[in-house]
Scaffold this motif. Structure first.
Motif, short mmCIF file in Angstrom:
data_model
loop_
_atom_site.label_atom_id
_atom_site.label_comp_id
_atom_site.label_asym_id
_atom_site.label_seq_id
_atom_site.Cartn_x
_atom_site.Cartn_y
_atom_site.Cartn_z
N LYS A 182 5.11 2.12 18.64
CA LYS A 182 5.22 3.19 19.63
C LYS A 182 5.00 2.66 21.04
O LYS A 182 5.69 3.07 21.98
CB LYS A 182 4.21 4.29 19.32
N GLN A 183 4.05 1.74 21.19
CA GLN A 183 3.77 1.18 22.51
C GLN A 183 4.94 0.34 23.01
O GLN A 183 5.27 0.35 24.20
CB GLN A 183 2.50 0.34 22.46
N VAL A 184 5.57 -0.40 22.10
CA VAL A 184 6.74 -1.20 22.48
C VAL A 184 7.87 -0.29 22.95
O VAL A 184 8.50 -0.53 23.98
CB VAL A 184 7.20 -2.09 21.30
N GLN A 185 8.14 0.78 22.20
CA GLN A 185 9.20 1.71 22.59
C GLN A 185 8.88 2.36 23.93
O GLN A 185 9.77 2.50 24.79
CB GLN A 185 9.36 2.79 21.52
N LYS A 186 7.63 2.75 24.13
CA LYS A 186 7.23 3.39 25.37
C LYS A 186 7.43 2.45 26.56
O LYS A 186 7.93 2.85 27.61
CB LYS A 186 5.75 3.82 25.28
N LYS A 187 7.05 1.19 26.38
CA LYS A 187 7.21 0.21 27.45
C LYS A 187 8.69 -0.06 27.70
O LYS A 187 9.14 -0.14 28.86
CB LYS A 187 6.52 -1.10 27.04
N PHE A 188 9.46 -0.17 26.64
CA PHE A 188 10.89 -0.46 26.76
C PHE A 188 11.61 0.67 27.49
O PHE A 188 12.60 0.43 28.20
CB PHE A 188 11.49 -0.66 25.36
N ASP A 189 11.14 1.89 27.34
CA ASP A 189 11.80 3.06 27.93
C ASP A 189 11.48 3.24 29.42
O ASP A 189 12.09 4.10 30.07
CB ASP A 189 11.40 4.33 27.18
N THR A 190 10.55 2.48 29.97
CA THR A 190 10.22 2.62 31.39
C THR A 190 11.40 2.16 32.25
O THR A 190 12.18 1.30 31.85
CB THR A 190 8.96 1.82 31.76
#
Length: 492
Positions: A182-190
């Motif tokens: 989830k953290q990877v996806q959140k960072k990638f979406d910035t």
């Protein structure tokens, strides 16, 4: 390595690499398709080669490389092929394998190796990009004697798949909380992130020198430019077999043999050289909805038996560190992005004068305990519990900030667990301060009229000072909140 040394090296090797699937093997590479279960042996139905594996050529990358084996030459090759041999003397003394220990206590990996690798990534491997963040684990994967993994990764493979979904699936196989993906996806979406890579830094650590280089089980890497998506096989392992969660599967890739594939290796590596290769790369403009059309960017690799290895050669000792990099814009696309060379942060030790000063202030809380212990306050029975709790929490938070230099710019991101723990302690101290306010403020009259029958001066001062500080902090927080709200309302 000198020209004379290279003349003594074989140009190419003719070997059989383990783990290839047969070219005729039919595979469905769509994202929703079932992954092929791969165990540590050949399939009985002969979908993979066994003893009949084809002999192929592994090129000596030292002699085939058409540029100097320098930092700049290595970076140039990395841009072209996705792998290179980088000259690098590390200051790491202890190659920590324990992730939990590294997260809690720190390690040479987080304190020494991570800044070293970040400098290589920012200044040499990706200098043309704005590197948003570099996530280096606090531990490495070691192989060979005296390590947790005395076996070697013999079998052509790629560790993370093709798409971001593949990568997240692999993270989930090792993370019981599910937060890592989830953290990877959140960072990638910035907005500032345009892409993500995982770069592997693989090196021998057995005291290897030019006079006594690594000769056993070297690593072979395949040039991704000569691998098509149709050559790949979407595979999985039972996660618990490789240190993951029981009932989950990893997300990886194997490879079908293709005579067009080009394989390389670096013979006679030393401890002062690191083999760098991309394991995973994905960008926001990739066709992620169609896994079967994704380009292959990560380097397939495997350990192999070098036929020139001398008899009685000791087993390989090596380590690899897989670093996740979030990448932003190219610097030539945005004039605001700095072209200056990135400078590695100062080591945690020695500390500067201001840090020693802050430590002295944080340790000053011990005076509260002494002030309270030598006096009495029968009117406030819980006074000693409050004073000891507040002082201990404050000193512990101060020690963590001191140890990890969290007051230096950027160290909160370099040591996120220490920062998070110190923040929790700060909130705990804030709560204790509110408790102190409830104890002190109704009894503030004892400051002007202390006595052993009510409350002596020492305990009252020891409770009053932290309580008034916390009260000021709370007023400031409330005031800032109101100000921010009014500014937002006015802007609307």
């Amino acid at each position: 390595m000198t020209d004379a040394d290279e003349e003594n090296l074989p140009l190419d090797l003719e070997v059989k690499l383990p783990g290839f699937f047969r070219p005729e093997f039919s595979v469905d590479n769509r994202q929703e398709a079932e992954k092929i279960r791969v165990e540590n042996s050949s399939y009985s139905d002969k979908t993979r080669y066994d003893d009949d594996a084809p002999t192929l050529k592994i090129r000596n990358a030292r002699t085939h490389q058409d540029r100097p084996l320098t930092e700049d030459g290595a970076a140039s090759l990395f841009h072209e092929k996705g792998f290179c041999l980088f000259p690098h003397q590390t200051k790491v003394k202890r190659w920590n394998e324990n992730h939990l220990k590294g997260m809690i206590l720190g390690s040479d990996i987080s304190k020494v190796y991570a800044p070293e690798l970040e400098g290589i990534i920012r200044n040499y491997l990706l200098p043309e990009y704005h590197v948003v963040s570099v996530d280096c684990p606090p531990a490495v994967l070691r192989r060979g004697p005296s390590s947790k993994n005395e076996f070697y990764g013999t079998g052509v493979h790629q560790d993370y798949g093709l798409t971001l979904e593949d990568y997240k699936n692999n993270l989930a196989a090792y993370d019981p909380t599910g937060q890592a993906a989830k953290q990877v996806q959140k960072k990638f979406d910035t907005d500032e992130v345009y892409g993500m890579m995982v770069i592997n830094f693989w090196r021998p650590i057995g005291g290897y020198t030019k006079a006594n280089p690594l000769r056993s089980k070297p690593l072979a890497v395949c040039d991704p430019a000569f691998v098509t998506t149709g050559d790949t096989v979407h595979t999985a392992l039972q996660a618990n077999v490789v240190g993951g969660i029981k009932g989950k599967q990893t997300d990886q890739m194997a490879l079908k043999y293709n005579a067009q594939q080009q394989w390389y290796y670096y013979p006679n590596m030393t401890d002062d050289e690191v083999l760098v290769f991309k394991q995973f790369e994905v960008w926001k403009d990739d066709p992620m909805s169609k896994r079967e059309t994704m380009p292959v960017r990560g380097a397939f690799h495997t350990a192999f038996d070098d036929p020139t290895t001398p008899d009685g050669c000791p087993p390989r000792k090596s380590t690899e560190c897989r670093v996740r990099v979030f990448v932003g814009k190219r610097k030539d696309e945005d004039s605001s992005l700095s072209e200056e060379k990135w400078v590695s942060p100062a080591p945690l030790w020695p500390k500067d004068g201001s840090e020693w000063g802050w430590l002295a202030c944080d340790m000053g809380s011990i005076g509260m305990i002494f002030a309270a212990a030598w006096s009495v306050c029968p009117a406030i029975p819980q006074y000693l519990n409050f004073i000891i709790s507040f002082a201990v929490v404050g000193m512990l938070a101060g020690l963590i900030k001191f140890q990890y230099s969290l007051r230096r710019d950027g160290n909160d991101k370099r040591h996120p667990c220490a920062h998070a723990f110190s923040s929790i302690l700060g909130l705990t101290q804030l709560s204790l301060g509110i408790w102190g306010m409830a104890l002190v403020f109704p009894n503030v009259a004892y400051l002007s009229n202390p006595s052993p029958e009510t409350c002596e001066t020492g305990p009252m001062i020891a409770m009053f000072i932290p309580s008034i500080i916390i009260a000021i902090v709370l007023v400031g927080l409330v005031g800032y909140g109101i100000y921010s709200f009014l500014v937002e309302k006015r802007s609307e």
